[in-house]
Write a protein that holds these residues in place. Structure first.
Motif, PDB file in Angstrom:
ATOM      1  N   LEU A 146      12.923   1.647   2.396  1.00  0.00           N
ATOM      2  CA  LEU A 146      11.739   1.612   3.257  1.00  0.00           C
ATOM      3  C   LEU A 146      10.995   0.285   3.135  1.00  0.00           C
ATOM      4  O   LEU A 146      10.544  -0.276   4.147  1.00  0.00           O
ATOM      5  N   ILE A 199      13.064  -2.324   5.159  1.00  0.00           N
ATOM      6  CA  ILE A 199      13.032  -2.205   6.615  1.00  0.00           C
ATOM      7  C   ILE A 199      11.626  -2.362   7.192  1.00  0.00           C
ATOM      8  O   ILE A 199      11.433  -3.064   8.182  1.00  0.00           O
ATOM      9  N   LEU A 200      10.653  -1.711   6.579  1.00  0.00           N
ATOM     10  CA  LEU A 200       9.316  -1.658   7.174  1.00  0.00           C
ATOM     11  C   LEU A 200       8.432  -2.855   6.837  1.00  0.00           C
ATOM     12  O   LEU A 200       7.542  -3.186   7.624  1.00  0.00           O
ATOM     13  N   LEU A 201       8.635  -3.481   5.692  1.00  0.00           N
ATOM     14  CA  LEU A 201       7.743  -4.572   5.312  1.00  0.00           C
ATOM     15  C   LEU A 201       8.442  -5.928   5.203  1.00  0.00           C
ATOM     16  O   LEU A 201       8.035  -6.895   5.854  1.00  0.00           O
TER      17      LEU A 201
END
Length: 184
Positions: free
Chosen positions: A120, A123-125
């Motif tokens: 996560l 991918i997200l940050l």
């Protein structure tokens, strides 16, 4: 030519204690010599671990080159980009340290929560931040910056893909183990 008896005995003991099933995964014998298929499958990913290892050694080089380039172009940047780039550098440093730790511990210890956190964060940050630094021409991207950003983006993308596959395999294996334990 026959093997000496001492070597033959050690090989026989080894083959009795370790069993390879059809899928090529290793199953280790318990103390009472009963074999349970898929009891101790190795689920950690070599590709992910290699990528994390090389990323761990590349990240200080990325950080030094990013800090030097930021220092050189700092006077030419607008005030809001000065604040944004310093914030992004600090955030990426913290996120990368946490991300690499979670990736190492999640992959080597086969822990689903740590590996999910690693994925996560990737991918997200981390991936959006590196893409911002790679493609935003208003921040006066220098050639050295572009090169190290491309390498870090490739590391992050490769780790996200192999981390997803490893995480999926671990979750499937954990689910199967849970269902098998219901019958014990």
């Amino acid at each position: 030519m026959d093997l000496p008896d001492a070597i033959r005995k050690r090989l026989e003991d080894f083959s009795r204690n370790v069993l390879f099933d059809q899928s090529g995964t290793r199953t280790v014998a318990r103390e009472n010599d009963t074999f349970l298929p898929h009891d101790k499958r190795l689920l950690s990913s070599l590709h992910l671990q290699m990528s994390l290892y090389f990323n761990m050694w590349f990240f200080p080089l990325w950080w030094i080159s990013e800090a030097v380039m930021l220092h050189l172009k700092y006077p030419a940047l607008p005030d809001y980009y000065k604040f944004i780039l310093v914030t992004v550098l600090i955030l990426m440093t913290l996120i990368e340290a946490i991300r690499l730790f979670l990736g190492y511990s999640g992959n080597l210890q086969e822990q689903v929560p740590e590996l999910a956190g690693f994925w996560l964060l990737s991918i997200l940050l981390q991936f959006p931040l590196i893409l911002f630094q790679l493609f935003n021409e208003a921040i006066l991207i220098q050639p050295l910056e572009r090169g190290v950003h491309i390498v870090l983006a490739i590391f992050i993308l490769a780790q996200a893909l192999s981390g997803f596959v490893t995480l999926r395999d671990m979750v499937r294996h954990t689910g199967r183990q849970f269902h098998l334990r219901q019958f014990d």
